[in-house]
Structures are given as structure tokens and as C-alpha cells.
Design a protein around this motif. Sequence first.
Motif, PDB file in Angstrom:
ATOM      1  N   GLU A   1      -2.377  -0.335   8.260  1.00  0.00           N
ATOM      2  CA  GLU A   1      -1.841   0.011   7.016  1.00  0.00           C
ATOM      3  C   GLU A   1       0.011  -0.542   6.350  1.00  0.00           C
ATOM      4  OE1 GLU A   1      -0.296   4.183   7.054  1.00  0.00           O
ATOM      5  OE2 GLU A   1      -1.771   4.879   8.647  1.00  0.00           O
TER       6      GLU A   1
ATOM      7  N   ARG B   1      -1.021   8.252   5.598  1.00  0.00           N
ATOM      8  CA  ARG B   1      -1.041   6.388   4.608  1.00  0.00           C
ATOM      9  C   ARG B   1      -1.575   7.527   3.638  1.00  0.00           C
ATOM     10  NH1 ARG B   1      -7.320   4.375   5.550  1.00  0.00           N
ATOM     11  NH2 ARG B   1      -7.724   6.361   4.227  1.00  0.00           N
TER      12      ARG B   1
ATOM     13  N   PRO C   1      -1.499   2.049   2.357  1.00  0.00           N
ATOM     14  CA  PRO C   1      -1.216   3.760   1.784  1.00  0.00           C
ATOM     15  C   PRO C   1      -1.946   3.695   0.482  1.00  0.00           C
ATOM     16  CG  PRO C   1       0.658   2.271   2.979  1.00  0.00           C
ATOM     17  CD  PRO C   1      -0.687   1.672   3.107  1.00  0.00           C
TER      18      PRO C   1
ATOM     19  N   PRO D   1       5.094   6.869   7.760  1.00  0.00           N
ATOM     20  CA  PRO D   1       3.130   6.919   8.307  1.00  0.00           C
ATOM     21  C   PRO D   1       3.583   7.972   9.896  1.00  0.00           C
ATOM     22  CG  PRO D   1       4.612   4.674   8.718  1.00  0.00           C
ATOM     23  CD  PRO D   1       6.043   5.361   8.040  1.00  0.00           C
TER      24      PRO D   1
ATOM     25  N   THR E   1      -5.331  -1.699   5.018  1.00  0.00           N
ATOM     26  CA  THR E   1      -6.058  -0.038   5.081  1.00  0.00           C
ATOM     27  C   THR E   1      -4.319   0.118   4.345  1.00  0.00           C
ATOM     28  OG1 THR E   1      -6.947   2.183   5.525  1.00  0.00           O
ATOM     29  CG2 THR E   1      -5.629   0.912   7.347  1.00  0.00           C
TER      30      THR E   1
ATOM     31  N   THR F   1       3.452  -3.107   1.213  1.00  0.00           N
ATOM     32  CA  THR F   1       2.319  -4.456   2.478  1.00  0.00           C
ATOM     33  C   THR F   1       3.648  -5.617   3.019  1.00  0.00           C
ATOM     34  OG1 THR F   1       1.912  -5.590   0.933  1.00  0.00           O
ATOM     35  CG2 THR F   1      -0.161  -3.308   2.141  1.00  0.00           C
TER      36      THR F   1
ATOM     37  N   GLU G   1      -1.660   1.978  11.971  1.00  0.00           N
ATOM     38  CA  GLU G   1      -0.463   1.869  11.534  1.00  0.00           C
ATOM     39  C   GLU G   1       0.526   0.103  11.287  1.00  0.00           C
ATOM     40  OE1 GLU G   1       0.278   5.401  12.820  1.00  0.00           O
ATOM     41  OE2 GLU G   1       1.547   4.548  14.178  1.00  0.00           O
TER      42      GLU G   1
END
Length: 345
Positions: A50, A119, A57, A64, A55, A9, A47
Motif C-alpha cells: 500500500e 486500504r 489505498p 492501515p 496496491t 504513497t 502494508e
Amino acid sequence: MKAMVLTKTASFPEDKSPLESVELPVPVPQEKEILVKVSVCGVCHTELDEIEGRTPPSKYPVIPGHQIVGYVENSGKNANRFKTGDRVGIAWIHSACGKCKYCLNGMENLCSEFKATGRDADGGYAEYTTVSEEYAYKIPDIFSDAEAAPLLCAGAIGFRSLRLTNLKDGENLGLTGFGASAHLVLKMVKHQYPLAKIFVFSRTGAEQAFAKELGAVWAGNADETTPEKLHAIIDTTPVWSPVKEALKNLEPGGRLVINAIRKEQSDKDALLTLDYSRDLWMEKEIKSVANITRRDVEEFLRMAAEIVIRPEVQEYRLEEANTALLELKERKIRGAKVLRIEGSR
Ligand SMILES: [Zn+2]
Ligand SMILES: [Zn+2]
């Protein structure tokens, strides 16, 4: 194959290139799966959720992208629904368990084993991808690949949101935020409910003007009071203040539908200024929209072809995925963004 992957992230815009360009082996379709050569893949606000960890992966690295249009390259064992060369679409729902009470009752979007494309399984920011043949859709011929891609998420989730409003013809609908999904909802409403009036809340003058161009009767800032009360409002913003501001514009018994997979924390304090009598009293409702079912996608594609909903699209190359996402983050939006995969037809 070329792919853009997320390995951890990151935060935008501090990290301007959260996706890395890599070379990966072409995936091999397993039993009941198809291998799809990706032509275009839509870029979605999810995206950003994510990448920024709202949220995250369930696997890394992950490719993605969940608004995929491509061509069947070959099929795995016992997969015979499509032939090589068929054009297919892949949406946010990559799979669900198929056995729980939700799956058995047409609510697979609520399944606890719901897996999302891009994801929990590799998606379409790549030259190839695989999916179970049961979770791929035939794309109506009238759409180009680029026009079809945004229909698969922005359009289909917009369709689900609109259904959840219970709107009837002649009633007033508000749209809070005017990105890819909302502009498609506006087009759907114009056809499905020709007498309905649409009110658009957006913080940029450009989006407000775009909304009016497409037929909104009113466009203003999220904190404004509409000249008429609204039966329903669909919120597609990533934040909280527009939700709080929208409630005062609902008529008694009205419903606010929140179409956002997650909300950002930045302005959560806005909720503390909720005024019960002004914002909630009189049986006002708030409902969220979660994921998507295969039926939503299929029904929406059929309807989009019937009434010819053509999304406005802005194209980028696969390598420009980070730029497209950054522009989305900065709300430089006009219609829907799609990546065109090089070498595709
Ligand atoms: Zn999406
Ligand atoms: Zn299930």
C-alpha cells in the motif's frame, strides 16, 4: 484518538517515516457497525504494498492495518451481534457487495466491490476503528490478543493457500519465503498432515534455522534443488526469481500457489529465463491466492484453537509502526510483528 496514517504513497527505505502520527476524532459506528477499541494490530507485508503504491489505498488519509484484535466499545443502530466488552477480530475483508455471483457462491474474496480493511476503509493502526458486525469475528479464548492478531491475516491467508495446494498427507510441500504466513503454514501442516515433509526456501540463514527448529526437513536458498520433488509449493516472497526457481522442484502435476497481493518489479527479468520443459511441462500449475473470505477466517480460527497454533510474535508500540514496517521491508523477521496500542488491556 491516536492514529498512524498514510497520506500518500512513498518509497522505502528512502522515506523512513511514511506513516504520520496524528490525533483524530473517534469514529462513530453507523447502522449495523460496531466501534472497536483496538488492543493490538498485526503488521503485514501488504502494508508495504500500500505504502509503495503497488496496491494503493482508495482514499487518503487512510489508517492501515488489517489484523485487528480489540474490544467492542459500542454498537451502531441495529447492530446486535456483539455486546460491549466482547473481544473481536477484524481481518482484510472489510466488506463485499453480497449480491454478485462470487458473493453468492462463497467467493466474496473475488467480488469486484471487495473493500479491504486498512486500504479502502480505516484499519487498526489506531486506538479505535469501526466495521460492520458481519465482518467481525469472535476470537477463541485460548489466544492472547497479540497471538490472535497474526492469525487474522498471515494465518487465515496461509490456511487458504494451503487449501489451494490440494496437499494430501505424506506429500512434500515447499515454502518459498519464511515470514509470518509461512511459519504458520508450517505449524498447520505439522498438525493437519503429520506425514507431509516440508522444504523451506529462504535467503537468510536465520530463517532457515528457524524453519528447521519448527520441523522443516530441509531448508536452503531459493535457487537450490531439493533432494526430493515437491507436490506443491507456496510462495510468499514479494519478488519473481523464487517463483521461477521453485518451478523446477515441482513434481509432474504439481502446483505452485503464489500468496502475494502484488509482486515487486525489481527482478521481473527472471521470468525470461523460464525453461518450458524444465519449469512448466508435465502439467505443472501456477495459481494465485486473492484476498480472503469470512469463512476462511472463521474456519482457520477454529482450527488454530483446536490444534493450538501459537504464532511467534514480536511487539512494537503504535508509534513504532514505521520501524516495524522498515524491519519487515529489510526482512528482519522472526515470526509475526504486532503493534500494541497504548492504553489497551
Ligand atoms: Zn495481511
Ligand atoms: Zn460481490
